[in-house]
Design a protein around this motif. Structure first.
Motif, PDB file in Angstrom:
ATOM      1  N   UNK B 194       0.771  -1.238   0.000  1.00 30.60           N
ATOM      2  CA  UNK B 194       0.000   0.000   0.000  1.00 30.60           C
ATOM      3  C   UNK B 194       0.801   1.287   0.000  1.00 30.60           C
ATOM      4  N   UNK B 195       2.108   1.193   0.137  1.00 33.27           N
ATOM      5  CA  UNK B 195       2.921   2.414   0.140  1.00 33.27           C
ATOM      6  C   UNK B 195       4.124   2.233  -0.780  1.00 33.27           C
ATOM      7  N   UNK B 196       4.806   3.348  -1.036  1.00 36.14           N
ATOM      8  CA  UNK B 196       5.997   3.333  -1.887  1.00 36.14           C
ATOM      9  C   UNK B 196       7.159   2.654  -1.163  1.00 36.14           C
ATOM     10  N   UNK B 197       7.937   1.806  -1.788  1.00 32.74           N
ATOM     11  CA  UNK B 197       7.776   1.271  -3.141  1.00 32.74           C
ATOM     12  C   UNK B 197       6.887   0.030  -3.134  1.00 32.74           C
ATOM     13  N   UNK B 198       5.851   0.082  -3.903  1.00 36.80           N
ATOM     14  CA  UNK B 198       4.817  -0.949  -3.831  1.00 36.80           C
ATOM     15  C   UNK B 198       5.035  -2.075  -4.850  1.00 36.80           C
ATOM     16  N   UNK B 199       5.591  -1.745  -5.995  1.00 39.48           N
ATOM     17  CA  UNK B 199       5.737  -2.728  -7.064  1.00 39.48           C
ATOM     18  C   UNK B 199       7.213  -3.026  -7.297  1.00 39.48           C
ATOM     19  N   UNK B 200       7.461  -4.002  -8.124  1.00 41.35           N
ATOM     20  CA  UNK B 200       8.852  -4.344  -8.425  1.00 41.35           C
ATOM     21  C   UNK B 200       9.577  -3.164  -9.073  1.00 41.35           C
ATOM     22  N   UNK B 201       8.856  -2.395  -9.897  1.00 40.08           N
ATOM     23  CA  UNK B 201       9.543  -1.258 -10.526  1.00 40.08           C
ATOM     24  C   UNK B 201       9.832  -0.163  -9.499  1.00 40.08           C
TER      25      UNK B 201
END
Lengths: 449, 558, 422
Positions: B194-201
């Protein structure tokens, strides 16, 4: 002679191992060439050597070792280019902040995505794998070549293609951040300030580092990859591709860019682009549009399928994109719709999926038309590609046949689950128009009003 | 890789001091610190077999290795009776000894999701694995009994949970166990929720950001040291300070890279900066083999292997022909996964084993599968001893049976990689653990631990914080596998089915998914069967284990 | 004309979305289509004139003369029966993401009594946009629960739903699926199976109740029966006076659905049927009519051939099934000819594909006496085109729905007219 070729080949292959992607040789005979830039040529051959178009003329004699495709009665066109897609990547949206310029979908390329093969089976050789539209300034994108079969993501990249970044206006970023998290932007007014604020950051950052590199300051400024990227946009190193719909927001962004000296942009979707076609043309902005999508949300309710035609006729460099793993399979058909909606000529219609998207991605000197010395990306069709009866037969990337309708094994996956025998069946939903919003559902509607 | 390890002597002294500090008449102390292993078949290292010989252990170190040594008078003698002696194994990366977090998985309340506190973002490179290790955690014992003496432990968490510690699997406190603290940096492509960094990118961008931030931070710190007058003082920063050794390339980055894609990504991320990189918990190498070789990288293979081929699901969805083709491809893929280790050996890429997502007790059966697919026993042993020792920079003190090394030794009754072999003793720095033989029960035998004994209907009751929840459990055979269905008395309409079922020596484990108020939860159940009774636990992530017991009601009619 | 458009646009922008049917009025009267060729399903293209009167095709013959008729010169053109889209949400939804404009999905699992026809908005902006491509008729279908409601066939012109109604209704039944709902669906195979079994049990209960209800309703005890709208709506299907539209796609589900249909003795139409090509034998054996589509769709499994969805309709048709094609669209029902065109290109052939959007749905819906071809006495649903209706280049020249001459205008053409040269 043969020996020399073999040696040449082995040298070629040894370079392949280190960074260079594989290229091939092929001779396509007797097709009707739709060159896009140099008119149509009937009964003409096209020779691809080392991945590049070496010759276009009648009656080229094949050398012993070269693969020959008999394209008699077929149509040969440049590989189709999709200026907006999300295939071949494992993450689309880093939806946690209105500005995430630093993230890059090129970090998470997925060479095993079967949709790459399916796009090839629709004649598409290059796509622009984009970040989603959850954020005002989303992530950087990657122009990929559909070299189905390679496993190293590095081999998917179209090397030296210009850097691009995704921007987004309107409902999507407002839904995610304004409505979802109750932070700016919650309106199109707020959107403007998000951009101005970010550009100020980038400007200041670039100035600080400039001072440092000139030795005028002793201490290095705090490194910040986000601001670094923003500075790259201002310097023109990274080109903006902006998800947009409404006329007013399109004008807004052009005003902001003018203030910061950025003079290159491609508006994506841009459903109301037709309303401000003269302004777009004057700015020199490009437009990459849907053939006929509309009414899936309020900001596209006042749309028209004649958008591409109006834009083209007003001198805007226009392309038709897919933004969909379904549409990408028949962009030739999507382009054909501009003949229904706006009477574009065959060549102008095909330009929308070849030369024009190449311009928009900054690769028109390398691909997008059948010309000598361009890269050997070719799609071969039975029936004219703008006919509803068009069926792609071969798709060639860098001289290598990556799709051959007669050599298609049905199951074309590369990465096979060692535990699962029969891949899952997915119930098809009706068209998902928000591919750009992939992965953001959890950020929406946390605060209901 | 730079090696900074504790002077062993100081370390040993610490242990002894402690054991003398307290009067404890519940235990009787060892009489001597010297142990003499008599007449063992000594495999000094993966390529050298000494034949029958003896080993003298003193103060936790190997004092002498040789043929027909004379035992000192003050040594305790272990008669090996031609048992096989190997250097004890080294786990190259795991979470051993670190209990799963008790924190409930709830969405953190962060106003600006793009700027969460580091802890919420999963960025805590300053933390050390050793500070999370509980020396009496059952997983340590279990790893030791599987033949291991040393483990490289990395913290649990998201993107940057902290630094790895190399520990000895003995000692009465986690401090005692440390061989090398802050040895490695552990990095995963795991986004924060739910927060940064949330995804692999997001994670990959954040890593680049942190790396260069630390790089320039360090630069500023250095120049401030030289000349601080008239210059703004650089602020201290725990996170960046912790990363400085990585930017100076003196601390290796261990990554979790399960799939070929992860391997490529990890390499791409490292390429421009060149910090030492170890690819951990690798399950699939796929097309990345050439790249590994080209970059001369080290790989830690996951001990977990794909599940063995089962008959295809009862899904008649595909025509027979295409089904056959699909089965063939699946089989090829399965074989490719199991042949990876052999291929690495052939390609000369060094590798060890890691246990991030697999259990030590699967080690031997899985290595046997790898051997069946072409891996040599020499390479297998190297992957468990000399390779991890080298990777962890402890090859001077561990990994072989040589004079001066830590007395980390296992004794097995048959050559280890043979199916019927059993570990009899594990020595960790001279501390001996005798592994009791779990008597193999005859199938359906009197002790009731054969698989057949399980078949039938059982009652169960779980103690849920004082209240007893009861129900029925039906265990049946499904081909070679077991099928477990259970019905709670409180909800007799719902039949739940167990999955991921394992059964070994009276211990049955499985996972069941239940609906916990709109959210699906996995419960891991582990039951020990003894005749017509069982006892065990039901555990769920973030909760303490609940005791469970039951009785047999009926067996199937014969 | 241009000025008029601007006025319309302004009205539209400033006042409301739904109150203005902002296109030129459709007119009715006696129409004579001269000098063209008529497309027939089985006799090819014939040279004939067509006379439309009182909403019907009055005559199809060579050299018709009618002094009172308004003439339409169809020289060089072909006269086609209006296309029928056998599965859409047209009229039930206006702006996709604005939920308050969406009227196809009621709350509840068992709502067969929800009438699509009730919620059709005759003034939806979507209707003109889509019909100008020659689609004169569409089945508009509720969505959502297990029995989401009753679909209705409508003509795409008219001021009230009743005027638009084209004499077919059918209860929709979403057969329990053992497939995954999407890429986010992380249920294990066991869980999916369990869910499916649970759903199957529930529908069987529901059906048993419906049967009992219908039995009592047709007996002497009728007066004792408490009115139940859910069960009442199922009576035509239970009594086999109307077909049940069963949405089912995966192979194993199709086989289960066939069993279920036989067990319960139901007149069924299967819709969707994406893996129908794998079970044509069973479908043919029980002679089940098929509505399939969208044709422009991705394969359902990663291992499927890339053209699975393109070729499915043709494979089913060649096996001997009666097949109709749908778009499953709301605002882009206009792509029906292109869906049919892809089916045609990938094995079905143009003639059969055209049947799949005209006479076949008419037959499946039991209205082929009035719809699906250009024959005397049928409803005057006609379009005139300058070429193959599946080809994107082809232009529609005249359009008649229910006997009305419908202007070839829509928001999309108006915006073009206004903004081409601003």
């Amino acid at each position: 002679m043969l020996k020399i070729t073999k040696i040449a080949l082995s040298i070629l292959f040894s370079t392949c191992l280190f960074g260079q992607s594989e290229t091939g040789d092929v001779l396509i005979k007797n097709g009707t060439l739709l060159t896009i830039t140099q008119g149509d040529k009937e009964n003409t051959d096209i020779l691809i050597r080392n991945g590049k178009i070496a010759r276009i003329q009648k009656d080229i004699q094949p050398t012993n070792d070269i693969k020959v495709i008999d394209a008699t009665g077929m149509f040969v066109m440049p590989g189709i280019i999709d200026a907006h897609s999300h295939i071949g990547i494992d993450a689309v949206n880093e939806a946690t902040n209105p500005v995430t310029a630093e993230v890059w979908v090129g970090d998470a390329l997925d060479p095993y995505d079967i949709n790459i093969y399916r796009a090839l089976a629709g004649g598409v050789t290059i796509s622009h794998a984009m970040h989603g539209s959850a954020n005002a300034i989303g992530g950087q994108c990657e122009t990929i070549k559909h070299r189905w079969g390679v496993e190293d993501p590095e081999q998917m990249r179209m090397k030296d293609a210009p850097k691009t970044i995704k921007f987004a206006l309107g409902e999507n970023p407002i839904r995610v951040h304004g409505e979802g998290s109750r932070i700016v932007p919650n309106t199109r007014m707020g959107m403007e300030q998000v951009f101005r604020n970010a550009f100020e950051d980038g400007k200041k950052y670039a100035a600080e580092w400039d001072q440092y590199s000139k030795g005028l300051s002793k201490m290095a400024p705090e490194y910040n990859i986000r601001k670094e990227t923003l500075a790259g946009i201002l310097s023109g190193e990274i080109m903006i591709h902006c998800h947009s719909y409404r006329a007013d927001e399109i004008l807004m962004l052009m005003n902001v860019l003018e203030d910061y000296g950025v003079n290159k942009i491609c508006f994506q979707h841009v459903n109301e682009g037709f309303k401000v076609a003269p302004e777009l043309a004057k700015f020199g902005a490009y437009a990459s549009v849907f053939s006929d999508w509309w009414a899936y949300k309020f900001e596209v309710y006042y749309s028209t399928a004649y958008n591409a035609a109006i834009l083209s006729k007003n001198g805007v460099v226009t392309s038709i994109n897919s933004d969909s793993r379904e549409l990408i399979r028949h962009l030739f058909h999507e382009a054909a719709k501009t003949q229904k909606y706006g009477n574009l000529s065959d060549n102008d219609a095909l330009k929308l999926i070849t030369f024009n998207p190449a311009i928009q991605l900054g690769i028109d000197d390398r691909v997008g038309s059948l010309e000598k010395n361009k890269e050997g990306d070719v799609a071969i069709f039975k029936n004219h590609p703008l006919s509803i009866y068009a069926i792609p037969q071969y798709t060639i990337v860098d001289g290598i046949i990556r799709f051959d309708i007669n050599n298609d094994n049905a199951d074309m996956r590369i990465d096979i689950d060692p535990e699962e025998i029969i891949p899952s069946f997915f119930e098809s939903s009706t068209h998902n128009h928000d591919n750009c919003m992939e992965g953001v559902s959890e950020f929406l509607f946390e605060h209901k009003h | 890789m730079k090696i900074k390890f504790f002077p062993i002597a100081v370390f040993m002294l610490l242990i002894m001091n402690k054991s003398q500090a307290q009067i404890d008449y519940n235990n009787v102390p060892e009489v001597t610190q010297k142990i003499f292993i008599n007449d063992a078949n000594i495999q000094k290292n993966p390529s050298t077999n000494l034949g029958i010989g003896d080993i003298l252990i003193e103060d936790g170190l190997i004092k002498q290795v040789g043929v027909q040594l004379t035992p000192p008078i003050d040594a305790k003698i272990i008669e090996a009776d031609s048992a096989y002696a190997y250097a004890a194994f080294i786990d190259a990366m795991s979470h051993i000894g670190i209990p799963k977090s008790d924190e409930k998985r709830k969405r953190p309340d962060v106003k600006f999701k793009g700027f969460p506190p580091n802890k919420v973002a999963g960025i805590t490179p300053q933390l050390k694995a050793s500070s999370f290790i509980e020396h009496d955690d059952a997983s340590i014992k279990s790893l030791r009994e599987s033949g291991f003496a040393i483990a490289h432990v990395v913290p649990r968490g998201k993107m940057l949970p902290g630094q790895g510690s190399v520990i000895s699997l003995s000692g009465s406190s986690s401090q005692d166990m440390i061989i090398k603290d802050n040895y490695s940096m552990f990095l995963q492509f795991t986004g924060a929720s739910g927060v940064y960094p949330n995804t692999i990118i997001g994670v990959m961008a954040k890593w680049k950001d942190l790396y260069y931030k630390a790089h320039y931070h360090n630069k500023n710190l250095q120049s401030y040291k030289i000349n601080s007058s008239g210059i703004k003082r650089p602020k201290e920063d725990k996170v960046l300070n912790a990363l400085i050794p990585v930017t100076e390339k003196s601390m290796p980055v261990f990554m979790k890279t399960n799939k070929a894609k992860d391997i490529f990504r990890a390499i791409a991320l490292q390429e421009s900066t060149g910090y030492p990189l170890v690819l951990g918990d690798v399950k699939q190498i796929g097309g990345a083999e050439n790249k590994l070789k080209e970059k001369n990288l080290t790989v830690l293979l996951s001990v977990g292997l794909p599940k063995a081929e089962k008959e295809e699901k009862k899904d008649s969805t595909i025509t027979d022909e295409s089904k056959k083709a699909l089965m063939k491809r699946k089989k090829e893929s399965y074989t490719a996964y199991l042949s990876q280790a052999a291929q690495l050996e052939k390609a000369g890429i060094p590798f060890a084993f890691s246990f991030l997502s697999s259990k030590p007790k699967d080690l031997k059966t899985n290595i046997q599968k790898l051997i069946k697919h072409g891996l040599s026993t020499e390479a297998s042993l190297a992957a468990l001893t000399t390779n991890p020792a080298k990777i962890l920079g402890i090859d001077k003190i561990a990994g072989t049976i040589d004079k001066g090394k830590l007395a980390n030794i296992i004794l097995t009754d048959n050559p280890y990689f043979e199916k019927k072999s059993r570990i009899k003793y594990v020595f960790v720095e001279g501390q001996m653990t005798e592994i009791k033989e779990v008597k193999k029960k005859k199938k359906g035998g009197a002790r009731g631990k054969g698989k057949e004994n399980l078949i039938g209907k059982w009652t169960y009751s779980v103690d849920v914080f004082g209240t007893q929840q009861t129900g029925n459990l039906t265990i049946s055979e499904d081909g070679d596998d077991l099928k477990i269905e259970f019905i709670a008395d409180s909800n007799p309409d719902e039949i739940s089915e167990g999955r991921d079922i394992t059964y070994e020596d009276g211990n049955l484990t499985y996972v069941v998914t239940v609906d916990g108020g709109g959210q699906e939860m996995d419960i891991e159940i582990s039951l020990d069967f003894e005749g017509d009774q069982f006892t065990g636990t039901a555990s769920m992530e973030g909760m303490e284990s609940l005791p469970m017991e039951g009785n047999k009601i009926s067996s199937p009619e014969k | 004309m241009k000025l008029l458009t601007i006025n319309f646009i302004l009205c539209f922008a400033f006042f409301s979305i739904s109150n203005a049917q902002q296109i030129t009025k459709a007119t009715t009267g006696i129409f004579l289509l001269k000098n063209g060729k008529v497309y027939t399903h089985d006799n090819g293209v014939i040279k004939a004139d067509v006379l439309l009167q009182d909403g019907e095709i009055k005559e199809v013959a060579e050299m018709i003369e009618h002094p009172g008729a308004k003439k339409f010169d169809c020289k060089g053109m072909t006269i086609y029966p209006g296309m029928i889209d056998s599965g859409t949400k047209i009229g039930l939804g206006e702006v996709g993401a604005v939920s308050l404009t969406q009227d196809h999905n009621e709350i509840g699992e068992f709502t067969p009594h929800m009438e699509a026809l009730t919620a059709v908005n005759p003034n939806s902006v979507n209707i003109p946009v889509n019909r100008v491509n020659g689609i004169t008729t569409a089945l508009t279908v509720p969505s959502g629960g297990r029995f989401p409601g009753t679909a209705a066939l409508i003509n795409l012109n008219g001021y009230t739903p009743e005027e638009m109604y084209a004499n077919f209704k059918g209860v929709v039944f979403n057969f329990p699926s053992s497939g995954k709902r999407g890429r986010w669906d992380r249920r294990s195979d066991e869980k999916i199976k369990k869910d499916e079994e649970k759903a199957r049990k529930k529908i069987n209960d529901f059906w048993e109740k419906a049967k009992l209800y219908a039995k009592i309703h047709s007996s002497a005890k009728r007066s004792d029966l408490d009115y139940n709208p859910q069960l009442h709506a199922l009576m035509p299907a239970v009594n086999k006076t109307a077909p049940l539209l069963i949405e089912v796609n995966k192979k194993s589900d199709i086989l289960s659905a066939i069993k279920w249909v036989n067990k319960n003795d139901i007149k069924a139409i299967f819709t969707g049927v994406s893996e129908g090509y794998l079970v044509t034998d069973s479908l043919v054996k029980y002679n089940i009519p098929i509505i399939t589509g969208p044709i422009l769709n991705n394969p359902s499994r990663a291992s499927d051939h890339y053209n699975t969805a393109y070729s499915n309709a043709g494979k089913m048709q060649k096996a001997g099934l009666i097949v109709a094609i749908r778009t499953n669209e709301t605002e882009n029902v206009r792509n029906l000819p292109y869906n049919a065109g892809f089916a045609a290109a990938y094995g079905m052939g143009t003639e059969e594909a055209f049947k799949a959007v005209t006479i076949n749905p008419a037959k499946i819906f039991g209205i082929s006496d009035k719809y699906g071809s250009i024959e005397r006495g049928k409803v005057a649903n006609i379009f005139v085109a300058d070429g193959d209706p599946f080809e994107t280049k082809t232009k529609i020249k005249f359009l008649f729905i229910n006997g009305y001459n419908v202007p070839l205008e829509s928001r999309h053409t108006y915006l073009y007219d206004e903004f081409l040269e601003r």
